[in-house]
Every structure is written in C-alpha cells, then in structure tokens.
Scaffold this motif. Structure first.
Motif, PDB file in Angstrom:
ATOM      1  N   LYS A   1     -77.956  55.960 -42.154  1.00 59.77           N
ATOM      2  CA  LYS A   1     -77.870  57.415 -42.313  1.00 59.77           C
ATOM      3  C   LYS A   1     -77.328  58.114 -41.071  1.00 59.77           C
ATOM      4  O   LYS A   1     -77.192  59.353 -41.063  1.00 59.77           O
ATOM      5  CB  LYS A   1     -79.247  57.966 -42.653  1.00 59.77           C
ATOM      6  N   ALA A   2     -77.017  57.357 -40.039  1.00 61.73           N
ATOM      7  CA  ALA A   2     -76.494  57.964 -38.813  1.00 61.73           C
ATOM      8  C   ALA A   2     -75.128  58.597 -39.067  1.00 61.73           C
ATOM      9  O   ALA A   2     -74.303  58.055 -39.812  1.00 61.73           O
ATOM     10  CB  ALA A   2     -76.394  56.926 -37.707  1.00 61.73           C
ATOM     11  N   SER A   3     -74.878  59.730 -38.443  1.00 61.03           N
ATOM     12  CA  SER A   3     -73.583  60.390 -38.568  1.00 61.03           C
ATOM     13  C   SER A   3     -72.527  59.574 -37.822  1.00 61.03           C
ATOM     14  O   SER A   3     -72.845  58.710 -37.012  1.00 61.03           O
ATOM     15  CB  SER A   3     -73.644  61.788 -37.957  1.00 61.03           C
ATOM     16  N   ARG A   4     -71.262  59.871 -38.095  1.00 58.92           N
ATOM     17  CA  ARG A   4     -70.187  59.171 -37.390  1.00 58.92           C
ATOM     18  C   ARG A   4     -70.302  59.403 -35.885  1.00 58.92           C
ATOM     19  O   ARG A   4     -70.074  58.479 -35.084  1.00 58.92           O
ATOM     20  CB  ARG A   4     -68.820  59.656 -37.886  1.00 58.92           C
ATOM     21  N   GLU A   5     -70.677  60.598 -35.502  1.00 57.68           N
ATOM     22  CA  GLU A   5     -70.822  60.915 -34.085  1.00 57.68           C
ATOM     23  C   GLU A   5     -71.912  60.051 -33.444  1.00 57.68           C
ATOM     24  O   GLU A   5     -71.750  59.532 -32.332  1.00 57.68           O
ATOM     25  CB  GLU A   5     -71.147  62.392 -33.888  1.00 57.68           C
ATOM     26  N   THR A   6     -73.031  59.887 -34.160  1.00 61.33           N
ATOM     27  CA  THR A   6     -74.129  59.073 -33.629  1.00 61.33           C
ATOM     28  C   THR A   6     -73.733  57.608 -33.544  1.00 61.33           C
ATOM     29  O   THR A   6     -74.065  56.914 -32.581  1.00 61.33           O
ATOM     30  CB  THR A   6     -75.383  59.233 -34.504  1.00 61.33           C
ATOM     31  N   ILE A   7     -73.009  57.119 -34.561  1.00 59.17           N
ATOM     32  CA  ILE A   7     -72.546  55.732 -34.531  1.00 59.17           C
ATOM     33  C   ILE A   7     -71.655  55.508 -33.314  1.00 59.17           C
ATOM     34  O   ILE A   7     -71.773  54.494 -32.609  1.00 59.17           O
ATOM     35  CB  ILE A   7     -71.787  55.378 -35.830  1.00 59.17           C
ATOM     36  N   GLU A   8     -70.772  56.454 -33.027  1.00 61.25           N
ATOM     37  CA  GLU A   8     -69.884  56.302 -31.876  1.00 61.25           C
ATOM     38  C   GLU A   8     -70.656  56.349 -30.560  1.00 61.25           C
ATOM     39  O   GLU A   8     -70.293  55.652 -29.602  1.00 61.25           O
ATOM     40  CB  GLU A   8     -68.808  57.384 -31.915  1.00 61.25           C
ATOM     41  N   GLU A   9     -71.713  57.137 -30.510  1.00 62.72           N
ATOM     42  CA  GLU A   9     -72.555  57.150 -29.316  1.00 62.72           C
ATOM     43  C   GLU A   9     -73.255  55.799 -29.148  1.00 62.72           C
ATOM     44  O   GLU A   9     -73.371  55.267 -28.041  1.00 62.72           O
ATOM     45  CB  GLU A   9     -73.602  58.277 -29.408  1.00 62.72           C
ATOM     46  N   CYS A  10     -73.718  55.236 -30.249  1.00 59.63           N
ATOM     47  CA  CYS A  10     -74.362  53.918 -30.204  1.00 59.63           C
ATOM     48  C   CYS A  10     -73.378  52.842 -29.733  1.00 59.63           C
ATOM     49  O   CYS A  10     -73.724  51.961 -28.931  1.00 59.63           O
ATOM     50  CB  CYS A  10     -74.908  53.541 -31.588  1.00 59.63           C
ATOM     51  N   LEU A  11     -72.145  52.921 -30.206  1.00 63.47           N
ATOM     52  CA  LEU A  11     -71.140  51.942 -29.808  1.00 63.47           C
ATOM     53  C   LEU A  11     -70.745  52.126 -28.333  1.00 63.47           C
ATOM     54  O   LEU A  11     -70.421  51.153 -27.653  1.00 63.47           O
ATOM     55  CB  LEU A  11     -69.913  52.053 -30.707  1.00 63.47           C
ATOM     56  N   ALA A  12     -70.800  53.352 -27.850  1.00 65.68           N
ATOM     57  CA  ALA A  12     -70.538  53.586 -26.428  1.00 65.68           C
ATOM     58  C   ALA A  12     -71.614  52.918 -25.576  1.00 65.68           C
ATOM     59  O   ALA A  12     -71.319  52.323 -24.523  1.00 65.68           O
ATOM     60  CB  ALA A  12     -70.493  55.083 -26.144  1.00 65.68           C
ATOM     61  N   ILE A  13     -72.870  53.001 -26.035  1.00 64.72           N
ATOM     62  CA  ILE A  13     -73.968  52.336 -25.327  1.00 64.72           C
ATOM     63  C   ILE A  13     -73.753  50.834 -25.332  1.00 64.72           C
ATOM     64  O   ILE A  13     -73.865  50.162 -24.303  1.00 64.72           O
ATOM     65  CB  ILE A  13     -75.321  52.686 -25.992  1.00 64.72           C
ATOM     66  N   ALA A  14     -73.441  50.284 -26.508  1.00 63.26           N
ATOM     67  CA  ALA A  14     -73.260  48.840 -26.643  1.00 63.26           C
ATOM     68  C   ALA A  14     -72.089  48.343 -25.804  1.00 63.26           C
ATOM     69  O   ALA A  14     -72.168  47.287 -25.170  1.00 63.26           O
ATOM     70  CB  ALA A  14     -73.051  48.483 -28.113  1.00 63.26           C
ATOM     71  N   ASN A  15     -70.991  49.088 -25.777  1.00 62.76           N
ATOM     72  CA  ASN A  15     -69.822  48.684 -24.993  1.00 62.76           C
ATOM     73  C   ASN A  15     -70.158  48.661 -23.506  1.00 62.76           C
ATOM     74  O   ASN A  15     -69.705  47.772 -22.768  1.00 62.76           O
ATOM     75  CB  ASN A  15     -68.664  49.648 -25.253  1.00 62.76           C
ATOM     76  N   PHE A  16     -70.946  49.613 -23.048  1.00 63.63           N
ATOM     77  CA  PHE A  16     -71.360  49.653 -21.650  1.00 63.63           C
ATOM     78  C   PHE A  16     -72.271  48.469 -21.335  1.00 63.63           C
ATOM     79  O   PHE A  16     -72.101  47.772 -20.328  1.00 63.63           O
ATOM     80  CB  PHE A  16     -72.089  50.974 -21.373  1.00 63.63           C
ATOM     81  N   ALA A  17     -73.229  48.220 -22.222  1.00 58.85           N
ATOM     82  CA  ALA A  17     -74.194  47.141 -22.006  1.00 58.85           C
ATOM     83  C   ALA A  17     -73.538  45.770 -22.052  1.00 58.85           C
ATOM     84  O   ALA A  17     -74.038  44.816 -21.450  1.00 58.85           O
ATOM     85  CB  ALA A  17     -75.310  47.215 -23.041  1.00 58.85           C
ATOM     86  N   ALA A  18     -72.416  45.663 -22.771  1.00 56.14           N
ATOM     87  CA  ALA A  18     -71.725  44.380 -22.919  1.00 56.14           C
ATOM     88  C   ALA A  18     -70.727  44.117 -21.799  1.00 56.14           C
ATOM     89  O   ALA A  18     -69.907  43.207 -21.898  1.00 56.14           O
ATOM     90  CB  ALA A  18     -71.008  44.328 -24.267  1.00 56.14           C
ATOM     91  N   ALA A  19     -70.791  44.871 -20.737  1.00 55.91           N
ATOM     92  CA  ALA A  19     -69.888  44.648 -19.598  1.00 55.91           C
ATOM     93  C   ALA A  19     -70.127  43.265 -19.008  1.00 55.91           C
ATOM     94  O   ALA A  19     -71.267  42.810 -18.901  1.00 55.91           O
ATOM     95  CB  ALA A  19     -70.115  45.724 -18.543  1.00 55.91           C
ATOM     96  N   PRO A  20     -69.060  42.575 -18.614  1.00 59.36           N
ATOM     97  CA  PRO A  20     -69.224  41.217 -18.080  1.00 59.36           C
ATOM     98  C   PRO A  20     -69.875  41.189 -16.706  1.00 59.36           C
ATOM     99  O   PRO A  20     -69.877  42.183 -15.970  1.00 59.36           O
ATOM    100  CB  PRO A  20     -67.785  40.690 -18.032  1.00 59.36           C
ATOM    101  N   TYR A  21     -70.411  40.030 -16.376  1.00 57.82           N
ATOM    102  CA  TYR A  21     -71.020  39.819 -15.069  1.00 57.82           C
ATOM    103  C   TYR A  21     -70.005  40.133 -13.970  1.00 57.82           C
ATOM    104  O   TYR A  21     -68.821  39.822 -14.092  1.00 57.82           O
ATOM    105  CB  TYR A  21     -71.477  38.367 -14.931  1.00 57.82           C
ATOM    106  N   GLY A  22     -70.484  40.768 -12.911  1.00 54.58           N
ATOM    107  CA  GLY A  22     -69.616  41.080 -11.784  1.00 54.58           C
ATOM    108  C   GLY A  22     -68.985  42.449 -11.844  1.00 54.58           C
ATOM    109  O   GLY A  22     -68.157  42.786 -10.995  1.00 54.58           O
TER     110      GLY A  22
END
Length: 554
Positions: free
Chosen positions: A392-413
């Motif tokens: 039920k998340a809005s498109r805006e909320t989904i994009e915010e969630c993906l921004a969090i995930a992309n940041f968290a998935a940064a490689p070591y170093g």
C-alpha cells in the motif's frame, strides 16, 4: 551468536546469515501448482525470471586485495582509511525528505530513536526512518502478528528461517512488486542495488514477482571444520585427508584424563565429507531416470554412520553427547581440537582470543572426500534475508525505501558503508592503526538496522587480522573448486502446504542416530514411512516442477 551444541538448521541459518553478513509480474507455473487457480505453489521459470531480474552492473568504486575465485568472497587486507579519504558510491543525496517506518530484527539493546547515529545516517540518505526493531530471538512471533494486522510498516525485514506457516502467503499479498522500479535497466538508478549479484536477486522473486531486497550470501559460505592450528603445529599433528585418517587422528588426540577430546559434534562436516545434498528445496538429485531425495541416498546414511562411530569411539567431547555447555568455549579453551560452525567464527574466535591468548590460531580444515578423493560440495544459498515494501506504500514512499536500500548496499571501503557500519568518525568510532574501533557511544548506538534493508556483495575484510582474510579467502577458493549447483539452485520454491511438515522429524532423528540413541535402521524405517506419508507424491510434484521450470535459474 555462539552455538551451545551442533547447530540446528534453523539456528545455523540465523547465526551465520547475520554474523557473517555483518562481517563483511510473471505468472507461476500452472503445471506445478496443484492448489487451483491463483495458487502460489511452485516456482518461476528461467524464461520468466529473465524478464524480472535487475540488470547486473558490477561496482568499480573499490577494488579488493584478493579477488573472488571459484565463488569465494573478495578479500580486503589493508588498513582502513580515514572517512575523509574514502570514495563515495552515492555522490548525491537520493532521499526526498520523507519518513519511512521499518520493522527489523535486532540482537542487542535498541538505540534511542533520536540518537546521533540515526540522525547522521538519515541526514546522509535524505530520509527519516522510524525504526520498529524487535528482539531477533523471538522475531517470528512478532512478525506473524504484524503481518496479520492492518498496521504493517513501510518496510519489513524477513529472514528465510522465519518463512514458515502463513508468512509466505503474506509475502504474496502484503508486499509490493518492485519489478516496475528495478527490473532490467531500471535498477541503473540505484547503482549499489545493481551491483548485488544476480543470484541473490533470483532468490528475491516470490510468487512470480520481484518482491525482496536481498542481503547476499557468500557462495562458499558453508559449514567449516575448524581446527586449532596452533596446537596442531605444536603437537605435530597432520590435518586428515580422508574419513579414516580423521578417525585415526581423533583417537590419537583424545586424552580424557587431560580433559582433551578430538572434536565436537561433526554431523554437518560429515554431510560435506560424504557429499550429502543440501536441505529443501535443493535436496533432490537425478539418479538415472529417478529423482532421489537426500534422505534416500547412501551418502546420507554413511555420513550418519561415520558420525556415530566418532561418538562410539569416545573422541567427541562428552558435553556434545549430552548437548550441554558451549562448544565454542570448549574449543577455544583447548578441550576440543576440531569443531564445525559458521564462517563468522573464523574472525570471531581470533578477535576474542587475541588479547588473552596471543598464540591462538584457528584455521579451516580442507574438506576431503570420505575415501580421500575430491569432495562433492554444493554452493550456499545466494541470499537468506530480505526487506519487503508494503504493497500500500505510495510511489514516493517506495522510492524513499529504495534510496535507503541503495545507501545501505554500498560496497566495503566507501563512505556510505563506513557510516552504516560504524557511524560518525570521532563520535561513534576512532581509527586506531587503521582499524575502526567503536567508542562507548558507538557500541550503544550503532546496531545492525540499516544493514537489513539491503547489502552489498559479501566480502571478507578484517584490517586488524589480515591473516584471517587471507586464510579464509584461500580456504573458500580451494573449496569452491569442488562446488556445484544443486537442482533448482537459486530458486524460491513454494511446496504445497499438505507436505510442509513432512520431514520435520529427521533432524532430531539424525541427532539420536549419531549419539547412539537410535539405530541407522530406525532412520531407514523413517525414510520408508516418509515415502508412504507423502514423500513419493512430493517427488512427483518436484519432478514436474524441475522438468518445466528448469534445473537452475542462476
């Protein structure tokens, strides 16, 4: 997470997936679904998966010191650089200032919601997160209640070991399809997510749709037979290269009067030594025209018989027989010389002992074939923990969630990885001889939370003990050369509910057999009972699924 005895499959999944990772709309097959129209049983075909998967784009922000080989983890042995010298993998803030609620497990004391660590990471991402962490040890209980309610958070973390009961159907009905945002070249907007290995994304397809944001596992992250290398070298013991050599050495090592035994429970290593298939759904192999389950193979019985003989010979620590105490503590104290456990313990024990036992050295024993030949090993699951986004998340909320995930998935170093793992330099950690060391505030505030929203490729990186990286990566490279993919590797498979608990009794029976409380013939009878109770029907179901879905999508 220390194991008190030979780990159960569930506790091993939990401890290894979390500890090691911290270290470093297509239709389903109607032919495989016997539950009627709309059934979610089965899996997704190779052809349909190709339409769903994100396009892989390797990250080149940081180069490892030890490249991956045969599926091994890339290794980093160098000292850590100050935060200001690290490269950025997310050069521009992707969040738009929204608020996101996230439910995740936590093994520890929850930080305060407005702590400096949360504020720093939220500011860097551009999204404010309201964390709703739950005790990891009882997470499944809370998870079921939340998914059955109307108050599901924007993101929910679900580990594979909690996907029981009604959880799989909740994933189908409660969470968003991420394909419109990430499939194919769409993932290019999120470079760190694009660098997650394809096999991990393959395991993120649930119910024919890309639903999960994965934490990738190492392909060679299998149970390791550890041995006390320091003691072996001191005593002149040779590492065994066959099942018989192991038994002979175990008898030589064992000295009960000196309170020294050769090993702890070795059942999991026995499965690897005898080439036993993995757990479901990867528990099937073709033998000619037949499809055979792991419990029906000679390898399975031979592995149990060998482990039983170790117990019978008195070379296993008596507390392992009684299932009491802590096996890891006995190992590091020198009461037992060999133990099998998850890969995170290689560094964990080394770090633990470095201050009080400088001569301590642990290593991984190369897995041998039972007859002294090459072993037959199987790659580990590509992923075991996922974050899902509310349907039920809005498109805006989904994009915010993906921004969090992309940041968290940064490689070591990278800057992002350092911030997520250690917090703010000078506040949450300091660099001591190139090693990030948490301050008292860091220990309190920097917990594994953002990490659970997604993660980069699994690596080995311990700047304080580079020899562990070298040894571990070398072991994985050697073992990876003997690994293959089982049938259906990398696929999410939903078995019909009527067979969900068909094999539940086997793990306890295995433990009874190896400890001599039951006979191998009791296991053989249990297999016959399994066939009559639905095993043969389950075999027919899997045969049809494999024929139509393809043996492996990865």
């Amino acid at each position: 997470m220390s194991q008190t005895h030979s780990p159960s499959r569930r506790t091993f999944l939990a401890s290894t997936a979390v500890a090691a990772a911290v270290a470093g709309g297509a239709p389903l097959l109607s032919a495989c679904s016997s539950g009627g129209e709309g059934s979610k049983e089965g899996t997704t075909t190779k052809k349909e998966a190709e339409k769903i998967l994100p396009a892989y784009r390797a990250s080149d922000v940081v180069e490892p010191d030890i490249p991956s080989e045969n599926g091994s983890r890339p290794g980093f042995t160098g000292k850590a650089e100050p935060y200001g010298k690290l490269p950025a993998s997310v050069p521009e803030k992707m969040g738009k200032g929204g608020r996101v609620t996230i439910m995740s497990p936590l093994w520890g004391t929850p930080p305060k919601k407005d702590c400096a660590y949360y504020r720093a990471v939220d500011e860097a991402i551009g999204v404010h997160v309201d964390w709703r962490t739950q005790d990891g040890n009882t997470y499944g209980e809370k998870l079921g209640a939340v998914l059955a309610s109307s108050g599901i958070p924007d993101m929910v973390v679900i580990p594979s070991w909690e996907m029981q009961g009604k959880i799989p159907s909740a994933i189908d009905s409660r969470f968003a399809d991420l394909g419109p945002h990430l499939s194919g070249d769409k993932v290019g907007k999120y470079p760190n997510l694009a660098a997650i290995p394809t096999a991990a994304w393959q395991m993120s397809i649930f119910g024919g749709k890309l639903k999960g944001l994965p934490i990738p596992s190492g392909a060679v992250d299998i149970v390791i037979p550890y041995y006390r290398q320091d003691v072996f070298e001191d005593k002149g013991w040779e590492v065994p290269a066959s099942a018989q050599e192991f038994m002979d050495l175990a008898k030589e090592i064992t000295a009960p009067r000196a309170k020294v035994w050769a090993c702890e429970d070795m059942k999991w290593t026995a499965f690897n030594v005898f080439g036993v298939l993995p757990d479901k759904p990867y528990c099937w192999e073709r033998q000619g025209e037949k499809l055979v389950h792991r419990i029906e193979t000679d390898n399975y019985l031979e592995a149990l018989e060998w482990t039983r003989k170790l117990y019978a010979a008195g070379v296993v620590h008596p507390d392992a027989m009684a299932v009491r105490g802590d096996a890891g503590t006995r190992f590091t104290a020198g009461q037992s010389m060999i133990i099998n456990d998850g890969n995170a313990k290689w560094y964990g024990w080394t770090f633990e002992q470095s201050g009080k036992n400088p001569g301590f050295r642990v290593s991984g024993m190369d897995i041998f074939g039972h007859d002294g030949g090459d072993p037959q090993l199987y790659f580990a699951n590509p992923a075991g923990i996922w974050a899902f986004i509310n349907r039920k998340a809005s498109r805006e909320t989904i994009e915010e969630c993906l921004a969090i995930a992309n940041f968290a998935a940064a490689p070591y170093g990278t800057k992002e990885n350092r911030l997520v793992r250690y917090g703010v330099e000078g506040t949450h950690y300091t660099l001591k001889d190139g090693v990030p060391t948490k301050t008292e505030q860091g220990v309190t505030e920097v917990q594994d939370t953002y990490f659970f929203t997604a993660s980069a490729e699994a690596v080995a990186a311990f700047p304080d003990h580079p020899h562990v990286v070298e040894d571990w990566c070398g072991w994985q490279q050697r073992m990876g050369a003997f690994m293959k993919k089982p049938l259906l590797y990398g696929m999410q498979v939903r078995e019909p509910n009527r067979w969900a608990n068909l094999g539940d009794q086997f793990e306890d029976l295995e433990d009874d057999v190896v400890r001599g409380r039951k006979k191998v013939s009791d296991m053989q009878q249990a297999v016959e009972d399994w066939r009559k109770a639905g095993g043969d029907e389950l075999r027919d179901w899997y045969r049809k699924l494999i024929d139509e879905a393809g043996e492996s999508a990865a």
